[in-house]
Design a protein around this motif. Structure first.
Motif, short mmCIF file in Angstrom:
data_model
loop_
_atom_site.label_atom_id
_atom_site.label_comp_id
_atom_site.label_asym_id
_atom_site.label_seq_id
_atom_site.Cartn_x
_atom_site.Cartn_y
_atom_site.Cartn_z
N ARG A 105 1.20 4.24 -2.60
CA ARG A 105 0.73 5.60 -2.41
C ARG A 105 2.35 6.56 -3.02
O ARG A 105 1.92 7.94 -2.63
N ASN A 140 -6.34 6.82 10.86
CA ASN A 140 -7.04 7.61 10.26
C ASN A 140 -6.86 8.64 9.05
O ASN A 140 -7.23 8.83 8.23
N ASP A 179 -5.38 4.68 16.48
CA ASP A 179 -6.93 4.36 15.84
C ASP A 179 -7.22 5.79 14.51
O ASP A 179 -6.62 6.51 13.54
N GLU A 215 -3.40 -2.61 11.98
CA GLU A 215 -4.34 -3.60 11.09
C GLU A 215 -2.86 -5.25 11.07
O GLU A 215 -3.72 -6.24 10.54
N GLN A 217 0.43 -0.61 -0.04
CA GLN A 217 0.24 -0.14 -0.28
C GLN A 217 0.78 0.68 0.05
O GLN A 217 0.07 2.22 -0.90
N TYR A 277 -0.18 1.93 9.71
CA TYR A 277 -0.84 0.61 9.34
C TYR A 277 -0.82 -1.01 10.16
O TYR A 277 -1.61 -1.14 10.76
N TRP A 297 -4.52 8.72 7.05
CA TRP A 297 -4.57 8.01 6.07
C TRP A 297 -5.55 7.31 4.57
O TRP A 297 -5.64 7.31 3.29
N ARG A 298 -6.46 7.32 5.45
CA ARG A 298 -7.81 6.83 4.94
C ARG A 298 -8.09 8.44 4.46
O ARG A 298 -8.60 9.45 4.60
#
Length: 149
Positions: A71, A146, A142, A119, A67, A115, A148-149
């Motif tokens: 990016r 967030n 968390d 994750e 991922q 991550y 990065w989302r």
């Protein structure tokens, strides 16, 4: 790209030198090392044991690096995560990212650790004066994810 989950410690200098010398296009290497703290959530930590799900953990780490590669224009990345019993001051994790320029390396390194913290299938158990306890995910982890989302 390289991912290792291991009980043995790692030598930061050796790992970064190998990464830096892997490709002449590399102009920047950014790294993060996480270590065991002696206090967590107000309790003294005598030891932390890290467990993982073999196979699944490595696949999750590879997917996180992939991922990051989508990016940013990174040349290479390395994640080493230790498992088993660890003492305060012991190294837990190394995330290192190599790219042509520092900006992409910094961003990708931060992305990978954010991550990884939320994750990747790792579980932490701390030994405290009050007994053993499993460490829950932190709200701050968390929140970091967030962005990065």
């Amino acid at each position: 790209m390289s991912v290792r989950v291991q009980t043995d410690d790692f030598d930061l200098s050796t790992e970064l030198l190998a990464l830096r010398r892997s490709n002449p296009k590399i102009g920047a290497v950014v790294s993060f090392v996480g270590a065991v703290r002696d206090v967590n959530d107000g309790s003294v930590v005598a030891e932390m044991t890290l467990e993982h799900y073999p196979g699944m953990t490595e696949s999750a780490l590879i997917a996180i690096i992939e991922q990051a590669q989508q990016r940013w224009n990174i040349v290479d990345a390395l994640v080493i995560h230790r498992i088993g019993p660890l003492q305060p001051l012991d190294q837990i994790v190394l995330v290192a990212v190599a790219s042509a320029h520092r900006g992409e390396a910094f961003a990708a390194c931060e992305f990978i650790i954010d991550y990884l913290k939320t994750e990747a299938p790792f579980w932490k158990k701390e030994q405290t004066p009050d007994g053993a306890r499993w460490v829950d995910a932190r709200d701050g982890d968390d929140a970091a994810l967030n962005k990065w989302r």
